[in-house]
Design an enzyme around this catalytic site. Structure first.
Site, PDB file in Angstrom:
ATOM      1  N   GLY A 107      22.881  48.698  49.543  1.00 39.64           N
ATOM      2  CA  GLY A 107      22.798  47.297  49.129  1.00 39.64           C
ATOM      3  C   GLY A 107      22.363  47.125  47.691  1.00 39.64           C
TER       4      GLY A 107
ATOM      5  N   ASP B 142      34.762  52.903  42.672  1.00 40.68           N
ATOM      6  CA  ASP B 142      33.609  53.584  43.265  1.00 40.68           C
ATOM      7  C   ASP B 142      34.001  54.917  43.893  1.00 40.68           C
ATOM      8  OD1 ASP B 142      32.476  51.228  42.503  1.00 40.68           O
ATOM      9  OD2 ASP B 142      32.277  50.425  44.530  1.00 40.68           O
TER      10      ASP B 142
ATOM     11  N   TYR C  53      33.397  37.884  45.860  1.00 40.43           N
ATOM     12  CA  TYR C  53      34.205  38.993  45.316  1.00 40.43           C
ATOM     13  C   TYR C  53      35.691  38.693  45.553  1.00 40.43           C
ATOM     14  CZ  TYR C  53      35.658  43.820  44.317  1.00 40.43           C
ATOM     15  OH  TYR C  53      36.268  44.935  43.791  1.00 40.43           O
TER      16      TYR C  53
END
Ligand code: GLA
Length: 389
Positions: free
Chosen positions: A121, A171, A223
């Site tokens: 998180g 990522d 997002y």
């Protein structure tokens, strides 16, 4: 850590694992929200990793266990894996197995035990680390011969389709492809990569990560909205992706968008952010690490004012670090909480740290978690050992 993870595997499953693998979380130095616009990003791997002890199975069963989550072993049948049905941590490793099988790879089952030091998180890609470590382990064990970028693509598919989060490719590629001591200059259109030396210590610098320990609950929906807004901008401008709008033609492009005020802001961020990545690459190549500071600050202003994904905690972290002498600072990752980074002279680390702790306390915010980030290696096999080896 690898021995402890292998030992725990043996306790859980009765025999030692066929191997132990690690995949890191990441910090993004610059290039935020550009990855789903076919643009440029520049992450580097953290020393924090997800570690997986794994063995193959031949009976179509996937057994998953995590040291970081309460509860026992979760047993799933490969034939039952269905996108969008799992809301737990198990969706990340299971999604990878689903994506591998869906792509035609002959994975017949696995026993997996995971333990991670990547903060969750915190916008530091703890989920990508989980995905990539499982993908690499299965690629090795099943001798699939996949390239690192292919593993990243499969992990992104797991996240987009199986987990259901519309994220870009940064990522997973960072976790799979980063190299020790380097930042990864990645073109997300074709996944071409350049490893850029990023030796902070040799320049007397440190990079502080400020995990604000907040994650605002609307972050996922926001997002998706930003992504849709960027796609609308590309459609209005008649390009495949906002990457195709050259920085030199930004004003003309914005003029063409007329009174689409929100789209104008999103487009301006993406086009200027791509240019900032290129500027940072040029500065690092020229050995001018300190000079990237102002570029990071510009990037933060663009994310705060144009892309509008910052939050009071992130702004406080950036403003406080700068006021205490940081050379540059910005939020990093998806936004609405998570972490900021600050580029700091080694001699100023204590001053900046103290200023951040005091500012967060004075604002009544949760105390931030602070640590220094050093560019670390990407995903790798740690050993071949079962516990007897
Ligand atoms: C999250 C996503 C990435 C990227 C960043 C913002 O980390 O997973 O794909 O879009 O946000 O740069």
């Amino acid at each position: 850590m690898s021995e402890a993870v292998a030992e725990r595997f043996e306790e859980l499953y009765g025999t030692g694992p066929e191997g132990v693998w690690a995949a890191p979380g990441r910090v993004n130095l610059i290039g935020e929200h550009t990855d789903y616009n076919d643009g440029f990003v520049m992450p580097f791997a953290l020393p924090h990793t997800a570690v997986a002890a794994v063995s193959r199975r031949t009976d179509g069963v996937l057994r998953l266990h995590s040291a970081d989550v309460e509860g026992g072993v979760v047993e799933l049948r490969l034939d039952d894996l269905t996108p969008g049905t799992d809301r737990n941590w198990t969706a990340y490793p299971a999604g990878v197995v689903w994506a591998l099988r869906e792509a035609g790879h002959p994975v017949t089952g696995a026993d997996v035990h995971l333990a991670s030091t990547v903060p969750t998180g915190a916008g530091l890609s703890s989920s990508a680390a989980l995905e990539v470590v499982v993908a690499l382990a299965l690629d090795d064990l099943y001798e699939l011969g996949l390239q690192r970028w292919q593993l990243a693509r499969l992990c992104q598919r797991a996240e987009n389709v199986y987990v259901g989060a519309p994220t870009g490719i940064m990522d997973q590629t960072a976790s799979a492809c980063c190299e020790d001591g380097h930042a990864l200059f990645l073109d997300t259109r074709d996944l071409s990569q350049q490893q850029i030396p990023f030796d902070l210590a040799a320049s007397g610098l440190r990079l502080l990560v400020v995990d604000t320990r907040v994650k605002h609950s609307h972050s996922e929906g926001e997002y998706g909205k930003r992504r849709a807004g960027c796609e609308k901008g590309a459609a209005l401008l008649g390009v495949d992706a906002l990457r195709d709008v050259p920085h030199g033609e930004l004003d003309a492009a914005l003029a063409r968008l007329g009174d689409e005020e929100e789209v104008v802001r999103l487009v301006r961020h993406i086009v200027t952010e791509n240019e900032r990545v290129e500027r940072v690459v040029a500065l690092l190549r020229a050995g001018e690490i300190r000079a990237i500071g102002p570029v990071l600050v510009e990037g933060h202003a663009s994310l705060r004012d144009d892309f509008r994904i910052s939050c009071p905690e992130l702004d406080l972290a950036v403003d406080t670090a700068l006021a205490a002498g940081a050379l540059g600072a910005r939020m990093t990752g998806g936004g609405f909480g998570g972490s900021a980074i600050a580029l700091v002279e080694a001699a100023d680390v204590d001053t900046v740290t103290k200023a951040l702790q005091e500012a967060f306390a004075a604002a009544g915010f949760t105390a931030p978690r602070l640590f220094e980030a050093v560019p670390a290696p990407g995903a790798r096999r740690l050993n071949r050992a079962s516990s007897s080896a």
